[in-house]
Design an enzyme around this catalytic site. Structure first.
Site, PDB file in Angstrom:
ATOM      1  N   ILE A   1     -16.809  -4.499  14.476  1.00  0.00           N
ATOM      2  CA  ILE A   1     -16.112  -3.508  15.282  1.00  0.00           C
ATOM      3  C   ILE A   1     -15.564  -4.232  16.505  1.00  0.00           C
ATOM      4  O   ILE A   1     -16.315  -4.899  17.219  1.00  0.00           O
ATOM      5  CB  ILE A   1     -17.058  -2.355  15.693  1.00  0.00           C
ATOM      6  CG1 ILE A   1     -17.450  -1.556  14.435  1.00  0.00           C
ATOM      7  CG2 ILE A   1     -16.413  -1.457  16.738  1.00  0.00           C
ATOM      8  CD1 ILE A   1     -18.428  -0.419  14.685  1.00  0.00           C
TER       9      ILE A   1
ATOM     10  N   ASP B   1       9.891  -7.136  -3.088  1.00  0.00           N
ATOM     11  CA  ASP B   1       8.679  -7.449  -2.326  1.00  0.00           C
ATOM     12  C   ASP B   1       8.417  -8.946  -2.475  1.00  0.00           C
ATOM     13  O   ASP B   1       8.540  -9.482  -3.575  1.00  0.00           O
ATOM     14  CB  ASP B   1       7.483  -6.630  -2.874  1.00  0.00           C
ATOM     15  CG  ASP B   1       6.321  -6.590  -1.900  1.00  0.00           C
ATOM     16  OD1 ASP B   1       5.806  -7.660  -1.548  1.00  0.00           O
ATOM     17  OD2 ASP B   1       5.924  -5.486  -1.501  1.00  0.00           O
TER      18      ASP B   1
ATOM     19  N   PHE C   1       0.833  -1.210   0.000  1.00  0.00           N
ATOM     20  CA  PHE C   1       0.000   0.000   0.000  1.00  0.00           C
ATOM     21  C   PHE C   1       0.878   1.275   0.000  1.00  0.00           C
ATOM     22  O   PHE C   1       0.946   2.000  -1.010  1.00  0.00           O
ATOM     23  CB  PHE C   1      -0.923  -0.101   1.218  1.00  0.00           C
ATOM     24  CG  PHE C   1      -1.590   1.148   1.667  1.00  0.00           C
ATOM     25  CD1 PHE C   1      -2.230   1.983   0.763  1.00  0.00           C
ATOM     26  CD2 PHE C   1      -1.602   1.493   3.016  1.00  0.00           C
ATOM     27  CE1 PHE C   1      -2.861   3.144   1.192  1.00  0.00           C
ATOM     28  CE2 PHE C   1      -2.239   2.639   3.457  1.00  0.00           C
ATOM     29  CZ  PHE C   1      -2.859   3.472   2.541  1.00  0.00           C
TER      30      PHE C   1
ATOM     31  N   LYS D   1       9.489  -2.476  15.795  1.00  0.00           N
ATOM     32  CA  LYS D   1       9.663  -1.181  15.099  1.00  0.00           C
ATOM     33  C   LYS D   1      10.665  -0.313  15.858  1.00  0.00           C
ATOM     34  O   LYS D   1      11.521   0.332  15.266  1.00  0.00           O
ATOM     35  CB  LYS D   1       8.315  -0.453  14.977  1.00  0.00           C
ATOM     36  CG  LYS D   1       7.370  -1.088  13.972  1.00  0.00           C
ATOM     37  CD  LYS D   1       7.855  -0.869  12.547  1.00  0.00           C
ATOM     38  CE  LYS D   1       6.924  -1.458  11.515  1.00  0.00           C
ATOM     39  NZ  LYS D   1       7.448  -1.377  10.150  1.00  0.00           N
TER      40      LYS D   1
ATOM     41  N   TYR E   1       4.956  -6.066  17.812  1.00  0.00           N
ATOM     42  CA  TYR E   1       5.081  -5.250  16.591  1.00  0.00           C
ATOM     43  C   TYR E   1       5.778  -3.919  16.904  1.00  0.00           C
ATOM     44  O   TYR E   1       6.711  -3.503  16.208  1.00  0.00           O
ATOM     45  CB  TYR E   1       3.682  -5.000  16.017  1.00  0.00           C
ATOM     46  CG  TYR E   1       3.615  -3.989  14.892  1.00  0.00           C
ATOM     47  CD1 TYR E   1       4.037  -4.309  13.606  1.00  0.00           C
ATOM     48  CD2 TYR E   1       3.107  -2.706  15.115  1.00  0.00           C
ATOM     49  CE1 TYR E   1       3.963  -3.386  12.570  1.00  0.00           C
ATOM     50  CE2 TYR E   1       3.029  -1.774  14.088  1.00  0.00           C
ATOM     51  CZ  TYR E   1       3.454  -2.126  12.816  1.00  0.00           C
ATOM     52  OH  TYR E   1       3.380  -1.197  11.796  1.00  0.00           O
TER      53      TYR E   1
HETATM   54  P1  NAD Z   1       1.451  -3.510   3.137  1.00  0.00           P
HETATM   55  O1  NAD Z   1       1.223  -4.869   3.684  1.00  0.00           O
HETATM   56  O2  NAD Z   1       0.578  -3.053   2.040  1.00  0.00           O
HETATM   57  O3  NAD Z   1       2.972  -3.339   2.713  1.00  0.00           O
HETATM   58  C1  NAD Z   1       4.016  -4.143   3.190  1.00  0.00           C
HETATM   59  C2  NAD Z   1       4.678  -4.772   1.980  1.00  0.00           C
HETATM   60  O4  NAD Z   1       5.840  -5.490   2.434  1.00  0.00           O
HETATM   61  C3  NAD Z   1       3.782  -5.780   1.262  1.00  0.00           C
HETATM   62  O5  NAD Z   1       3.792  -5.515  -0.123  1.00  0.00           O
HETATM   63  C4  NAD Z   1       4.412  -7.138   1.577  1.00  0.00           C
HETATM   64  O6  NAD Z   1       4.208  -8.070   0.545  1.00  0.00           O
HETATM   65  C5  NAD Z   1       5.858  -6.741   1.763  1.00  0.00           C
HETATM   66  N1  NAD Z   1       6.627  -7.660   2.619  1.00  0.00           N
HETATM   67  C6  NAD Z   1       6.272  -8.170   3.820  1.00  0.00           C
HETATM   68  N2  NAD Z   1       7.236  -8.964   4.285  1.00  0.00           N
HETATM   69  C7  NAD Z   1       8.238  -8.960   3.357  1.00  0.00           C
HETATM   70  C8  NAD Z   1       9.496  -9.590   3.264  1.00  0.00           C
HETATM   71  N3  NAD Z   1       9.948 -10.400   4.224  1.00  0.00           N
HETATM   72  N4  NAD Z   1      10.251  -9.357   2.169  1.00  0.00           N
HETATM   73  C9  NAD Z   1       9.816  -8.533   1.173  1.00  0.00           C
HETATM   74  N5  NAD Z   1       8.621  -7.914   1.211  1.00  0.00           N
HETATM   75  C10 NAD Z   1       7.851  -8.127   2.293  1.00  0.00           C
HETATM   76  O7  NAD Z   1       1.335  -2.507   4.391  1.00  0.00           O
HETATM   77  P2  NAD Z   1       1.468  -0.922   4.493  1.00  0.00           P
HETATM   78  O8  NAD Z   1       0.302  -0.463   5.268  1.00  0.00           O
HETATM   79  O9  NAD Z   1       1.772  -0.336   3.173  1.00  0.00           O
HETATM   80  O10 NAD Z   1       2.731  -0.787   5.433  1.00  0.00           O
HETATM   81  C11 NAD Z   1       3.982  -0.304   4.982  1.00  0.00           C
HETATM   82  C12 NAD Z   1       4.855  -0.008   6.186  1.00  0.00           C
HETATM   83  O11 NAD Z   1       4.273   1.035   6.972  1.00  0.00           O
HETATM   84  C13 NAD Z   1       5.062  -1.177   7.125  1.00  0.00           C
HETATM   85  O12 NAD Z   1       6.389  -1.156   7.579  1.00  0.00           O
HETATM   86  C14 NAD Z   1       4.106  -0.882   8.261  1.00  0.00           C
HETATM   87  O13 NAD Z   1       4.533  -1.488   9.471  1.00  0.00           O
HETATM   88  C15 NAD Z   1       4.205   0.626   8.325  1.00  0.00           C
HETATM   89  N6  NAD Z   1       3.059   1.266   8.960  1.00  0.00           N
HETATM   90  C16 NAD Z   1       1.842   1.248   8.346  1.00  0.00           C
HETATM   91  C17 NAD Z   1       0.785   1.882   8.952  1.00  0.00           C
HETATM   92  C18 NAD Z   1      -0.585   1.890   8.316  1.00  0.00           C
HETATM   93  O14 NAD Z   1      -1.502   2.437   8.927  1.00  0.00           O
HETATM   94  N7  NAD Z   1      -0.778   1.355   7.127  1.00  0.00           N
HETATM   95  C19 NAD Z   1       0.940   2.511  10.189  1.00  0.00           C
HETATM   96  C20 NAD Z   1       2.181   2.508  10.791  1.00  0.00           C
HETATM   97  C21 NAD Z   1       3.248   1.887  10.148  1.00  0.00           C
END
Ligand code: NAD
Length: 308
Positions: free
Chosen positions: A204, A35, A15, A149, A145
């Site tokens: 919810i 990815d 995303f 981080k 988690y």
């Molecule tokens: P997402 O799941 O869409 O993106 C994560 C991507 O990483 C995916 O495409 C997945 O296939 C890939 N991935 C996972 N493990 C992997 C691995 N071992 N090797 C290669 N690729 C791998 O999620 P997102 O919401 O886009 O999150 C992106 C980042 O932002 C993450 O680090 C998440 O922890 C952080 N984050 C997101 C939010 C949120 O609200 N979406 C909030 C805080 C932090």
């Protein structure tokens, strides 16, 4: 402003990562994407990016890094599910600690100029602290988690101290918008939207009175670009400072999608905080970043995208 010509986006089929890729390509930067598609989708990857399906835990990833030699890395790949991290903390630590440490370690050997890391704000701060939470509050990660981080942030700081690799850790609030996976448990907005548009009931967890700080993905991308361009290091909150409860999100989305089914209720998960909102004044002052997309507008754009 530092100049970068080769960027690597880990998790660039996900995303947030895929939106970062698009923004970099618009800036004529050569973009590599790694990815494993565990939660991402290859359809999200910009056709002008060089995509490799591989896990960052694969030993070949180190060789890949040495071959590509990016001058900037956006590290978004992660195990993103807080509840899964409680059920299986070892799996969470593998990707989120060891994967991040691999990047921090190798970056020092291949002259990476900057790493921008996706961290998390919500579960990082003590629930007892006054809202909205600023970076000055000492972290008290409330789940595996959040522990992973925080660990990764510290490894990136170590790589900066010892190898001079600049880094910025962006501690996001709850990010939402087009392309967010609606199947997992991470994004309540994408999950509800998808269910409502498909005539399915939404669940919810808890009372629905738990609040979150919702920030639109376009604003998050702008924060990443600002982080790349500014000659600073450290940790920055990225959020709006505003709290919205889950019931309100549910009602707003019901209106936008014209859905009618009532919500189902289930108990809240372990490690979940009741309220959260981030103070992003540091990002405003130092990165010159501020959120631009208001919640109602962001929700409308998200519903429109999911309804396509
Ligand atoms: P997402 O799941 O869409 O993106 C994560 C991507 O990483 C995916 O495409 C997945 O296939 C890939 N991935 C996972 N493990 C992997 C691995 N071992 N090797 C290669 N690729 C791998 O999620 P997102 O919401 O886009 O999150 C992106 C980042 O932002 C993450 O680090 C998440 O922890 C952080 N984050 C997101 C939010 C949120 O609200 N979406 C909030 C805080 C932090």
């Amino acid at each position: 402003m530092p100049k970068y010509s080769i960027a690597l986006v880990t998790g660039g089929a996900g995303f947030i990562g895929s939106h970062i890729v698009d923004a970099l390509i618009r800036r004529h930067i050569k973009v590599y994407v790694v990815d494993d598609l565990s939660t991402g989708n290859s359809k999200n990857v910009n056709p002008n990016a060089h995509f490799t399906r591989m896990s960052i835990l694969n030993p070949q990833f180190v060789e890949y890094l040495k071959r590509v030699k990016p001058d900037v890395i956006f590290h978004t790949a992660a195990q993103i599910n807080l509840r899964d991290s409680v059920k299986d903390p070892l799996n969470d630590a593998k990707t989120n600690i060891l994967g991040s440490l691999t990047i921090a370690h190798v970056a020092g050997q291949i002259n990476v100029k900057k790493i921008i890391f996706c961290s998390s704000g919500g579960p990082m701060y003590p629930e007892s602290a006054r809202l909205p939470w600023s970076e000055k509050i000492i972290p008290e990660p409330s789940s595996p988690y959040a522990i992973s981080k925080r660990s990764a942030e510290m490894y990136f700081h170590f790589a900066y101290m010892v190898h001079g690799v600049s880094y910025i850790a962006l501690r996001y609030a709850n990010v939402y918008g087009p392309r967010q996976n609606a199947k997992g448990e991470a994004g309540v907005i994408s999950i509800f939207t998808n269910q409502m548009l498909n005539g399915k009931p939404s669940t919810i967890f808890g009372t629905g009175k738990q609040t979150r700080d919702y920030v639109y993905v376009e604003d998050v991308v702008a924060a990443n670009i600002a982080a790349m361009n500014k000659k600073v290091i450290g940790v920055f909150n990225i959020g709006t400072g505003k709290e919205t409860d889950v019931n309100t999100i549910f009602q707003k989305l019901q209106k936008l999608t014209r859905a009618q089914l009532p919500a189902r209720h289930e108990p809240a998960g372990v490690g979940e905080v009741m309220r959260s909102a981030l103070d992003a004044r540091k990002a405003r002052e130092i990165l010159e970043w501020k959120p631009k997309v208001k919640l109602d507008e962001g929700l409308e754009r998200t519903v429109k995208w999911f309804g396509k």
